[in-house]
Design a protein around this motif. Structure first.
Motif, mmCIF file in Angstrom:
data_model
loop_
_atom_site.group_PDB
_atom_site.id
_atom_site.type_symbol
_atom_site.label_atom_id
_atom_site.label_comp_id
_atom_site.label_asym_id
_atom_site.label_seq_id
_atom_site.Cartn_x
_atom_site.Cartn_y
_atom_site.Cartn_z
ATOM 1 N N HIS A 1 0.819 -1.167 0.051
ATOM 2 C CA HIS A 1 -0.087 0.038 -0.171
ATOM 3 C C HIS A 1 0.885 1.126 -0.086
ATOM 4 C CE1 HIS A 1 -2.846 3.230 0.964
ATOM 5 N NE2 HIS A 1 -2.184 3.439 2.178
ATOM 6 N N SER A 2 0.755 2.022 -1.044
ATOM 7 C CA SER A 2 1.941 3.161 -1.054
ATOM 8 C C SER A 2 1.083 4.389 -0.999
ATOM 9 C CB SER A 2 2.400 3.130 -2.663
ATOM 10 O OG SER A 2 3.070 1.943 -2.801
ATOM 11 N N PHE A 3 1.792 5.511 -0.396
ATOM 12 C CA PHE A 3 1.319 6.759 -0.186
ATOM 13 C C PHE A 3 2.313 7.832 0.017
ATOM 14 C CE2 PHE A 3 1.769 4.549 3.696
ATOM 15 C CZ PHE A 3 2.438 5.364 4.734
ATOM 16 N N TYR A 4 2.123 8.890 -0.292
ATOM 17 C CA TYR A 4 3.150 10.001 -0.067
ATOM 18 C C TYR A 4 2.878 10.819 1.122
ATOM 19 C CZ TYR A 4 4.487 9.304 -5.122
ATOM 20 O OH TYR A 4 4.584 9.269 -6.295
ATOM 21 N N ILE A 5 4.274 11.025 1.639
ATOM 22 C CA ILE A 5 4.313 11.950 2.855
ATOM 23 C C ILE A 5 5.100 13.350 2.374
ATOM 24 C CG2 ILE A 5 4.435 10.337 4.483
ATOM 25 C CD1 ILE A 5 7.529 10.490 4.949
ATOM 26 N N HIS A 6 4.927 14.501 2.957
ATOM 27 C CA HIS A 6 5.561 15.568 2.196
ATOM 28 C C HIS A 6 6.526 16.226 3.614
ATOM 29 C CE1 HIS A 6 3.190 15.567 -1.372
ATOM 30 N NE2 HIS A 6 2.170 14.867 -0.424
ATOM 31 N N GLU A 7 6.922 15.795 4.502
ATOM 32 C CA GLU A 7 7.579 16.129 5.555
ATOM 33 C C GLU A 7 8.723 15.455 5.915
ATOM 34 O OE1 GLU A 7 5.336 17.492 8.898
ATOM 35 O OE2 GLU A 7 4.013 18.582 7.674
ATOM 36 N N PRO A 8 9.886 16.002 5.826
ATOM 37 C CA PRO A 8 10.503 17.216 5.432
ATOM 38 C C PRO A 8 10.428 17.366 3.848
ATOM 39 C CG PRO A 8 12.409 15.815 5.945
ATOM 40 C CD PRO A 8 11.101 15.035 6.282
ATOM 41 N N LYS A 9 10.474 16.318 3.031
ATOM 42 C CA LYS A 9 10.196 16.334 1.641
ATOM 43 C C LYS A 9 9.395 15.272 0.930
ATOM 44 C CE LYS A 9 14.498 14.121 0.896
ATOM 45 N NZ LYS A 9 15.965 13.935 0.307
ATOM 46 N N ARG A 10 8.949 15.320 0.037
ATOM 47 C CA ARG A 10 8.028 14.361 -0.546
ATOM 48 C C ARG A 10 8.719 13.021 -0.762
ATOM 49 N NH1 ARG A 10 5.948 12.978 -5.948
ATOM 50 N NH2 ARG A 10 3.455 12.654 -5.731
ATOM 51 N N ARG A 11 8.068 12.157 -0.367
ATOM 52 C CA ARG A 11 8.831 10.740 -0.394
ATOM 53 C C ARG A 11 7.354 9.651 -0.519
ATOM 54 N NH1 ARG A 11 13.892 9.922 1.664
ATOM 55 N NH2 ARG A 11 14.737 11.591 3.036
ATOM 56 N N LEU A 12 7.792 8.581 -1.396
ATOM 57 C CA LEU A 12 6.868 7.607 -1.535
ATOM 58 C C LEU A 12 6.942 6.363 -0.533
ATOM 59 C CD1 LEU A 12 4.513 6.376 -3.046
ATOM 60 C CD2 LEU A 12 6.312 5.284 -4.534
ATOM 61 N N ILE A 13 6.070 6.232 0.442
ATOM 62 C CA ILE A 13 6.205 5.387 1.260
ATOM 63 C C ILE A 13 5.278 4.138 0.851
ATOM 64 C CG2 ILE A 13 5.718 4.693 3.746
ATOM 65 C CD1 ILE A 13 7.982 6.852 3.425
ATOM 66 N N SER A 14 5.861 2.908 0.930
ATOM 67 C CA SER A 14 5.476 1.746 0.601
ATOM 68 C C SER A 14 5.126 0.726 1.878
ATOM 69 C CB SER A 14 5.897 0.854 -0.487
ATOM 70 O OG SER A 14 6.003 1.769 -1.641
ATOM 71 N N ALA A 15 3.972 0.520 2.299
ATOM 72 C CA ALA A 15 3.633 -0.481 3.596
ATOM 73 C C ALA A 15 3.273 -1.765 2.934
ATOM 74 C CB ALA A 15 2.529 0.267 4.428
ATOM 75 N N ALA A 16 4.008 -2.736 3.545
ATOM 76 C CA ALA A 16 3.651 -4.125 3.176
ATOM 77 C C ALA A 16 2.597 -4.607 4.250
ATOM 78 C CB ALA A 16 4.830 -4.954 3.679
#
Length: 378
Positions: free
Chosen positions: A65-80
């Motif tokens: 399940h992937s989603f973006y966080i924006h702090e401190p910079k934009r990153r794509l987080i992928s949760a198993a």
């Protein structure tokens, strides 16, 4: 500490006690969420099923399940999926001590007894000892990690074919997750098919954090042993080299770029140049000077906006937890005035959260004592 024979590694991964410990670690702080609660509802059955799948080598990871966080910079987080996170913990419980024994002391990410604050302390120690620093960071680190190179690195430490089978399963499950985040870089000897090389580790996996350290461990050894750099600190993909000689840092910079190409990695070369430590070193959310530290301005502004939103409508317990977490981080810099200003702006300066806010932000009273004698009186 005695190390078990390699042939016993995989049975230890599949051991019931290890799987139970893996569940406890994977569910820490997440038991209120639906994935952990669903797994816990039939906990024994789910662990037994995982144990059987691992022993029979029928285990297959699920979708991320992937989603973006924006702090401190934009990153794509992928949760198993949660059951896969249990497997990740079970694998790391057994293999991490073998990897840990090979790491240098000044690698600080995702290691027990290390962390950001220890890295900041070490950075400041070196800033007091050396006049110049070379700061580098690897471009798109996790999306760039090459699976073939990583396998060879792990195979040098883990000689169990069954453990390597599980590692391959996890690697394959994350293949392509960060493909949109990767900007293709061609290295000497590449052909047009190099773009198809499997690469990338999902940001969010425990295994990715450990394997990222393993991937750069040969580079750490190169810096310490071949370059002979005594003042070296690394946290994930950010690293610092300190020296008394600015010309030596320029020489090391060229050697670093050449060596990282062996691992199919590059640095932000435009920002990597020797500078005096007295100018301040931006590192892990702080600006580190030889005699003090400041929180990065952006970090203060971001939290100020967040706290303003929380103060308007969030429950008090959530505000308490947020402020405690921020103060625990910000207090590692010279931020007394900043902490007072942020809390005062939101109308929270005079409040007490379990005795924590007042204790850490109360203005110190001047010491009461006898006045100093003048020179004439002496």
């Amino acid at each position: 500490m005695s190390v078990q024979p390699e042939r016993e590694l995989f049975p230890r991964v599949c051991d019931w006690d290890n799987l139970w410990l893996a569940y406890e670690r994977a569910s820490r702080g997440k038991r209120g969420g639906a994935p952990a609660a669903t797994f816990e509802y039939m906990l024994a059955d789910n662990l037994l099923q995982l144990q059987e799948e691992l022993r029979e080598k029928t285990y297959q990871p699920g979708r991320y399940h992937s989603f973006y966080i924006h702090e401190p910079k934009r990153r794509l987080i992928s949760a198993a999926p949660f059951r896969d996170r249990v497997v990740h913990h079970a694998l790391c419980n057994v293999t991490a001590p073998l990897m840990e024994a090979q790491f240098i002391p000044d690698s600080y990410a995702n290691r027990v007894g290390k962390g950001t604050h220890r890295a900041l302390d070490r950075c400041q120690q070196f800033a007091r000892r050396y006049p110049y620093v070379l700061q580098c960071d690897v471009k798109q680190f996790f999306p760039s990690i090459d699976h073939a190179i990583l396998r060879e690195t792990l195979r040098a430490t883990l000689h169990s074919t069954d453990v390597l089978w599980l590692i391959d399963r996890i690697l394959e499950s994350g293949r392509g997750v960060l493909s949109e985040e990767y900007e293709m870089v061609y290295f000497p000897g590449d052909d047009l098919f190099a773009i198809n090389r499997p690469r990338g580790l999902p940001i969010g996996n425990l295994t990715s954090q450990w394997w990222g350290n393993c991937y750069l461990n040969p580079f750490d050894q190169f810096v310490k042993r071949e370059l002979g750099c005594r003042g070296y600190v690394r946290y994930v993909d950010d690293f610092l080299l300190f020296s008394d000689d600015k010309a030596m840092l320029w020489t090391w910079r060229d050697a670093i770029i050449e060596r990282l190409a062996h691992y199919r990695l590059t640095i932000h070369a435009g920002a990597a140049y020797p500078r005096p430590v007295a100018e301040g070193i931006p590192f892990l959310g702080f600006i580190v000077f030889p005699d003090h530290r400041r929180l990065k301005r952006r970090r203060g502004l971001v939290y100020r906006r967040r706290l303003r939103r929380l103060a308007q409508s969030a429950p008090q317990a959530l505000i308490d937890a947020s402020v405690r977490g921020w103060i625990n981080h910000a207090r590692y810099g010279d931020t007394y005035g900043l902490r007072r200003a942020v809390l005062a702006e939101c109308g929270l300066l005079g409040l007490e959260v379990q005795g924590l806010w007042i204790r850490r932000i109360r203005k110190r009273k001047p010491r009461q004592g006898r006045p100093r004698k003048t020179l004439a009186q002496r």
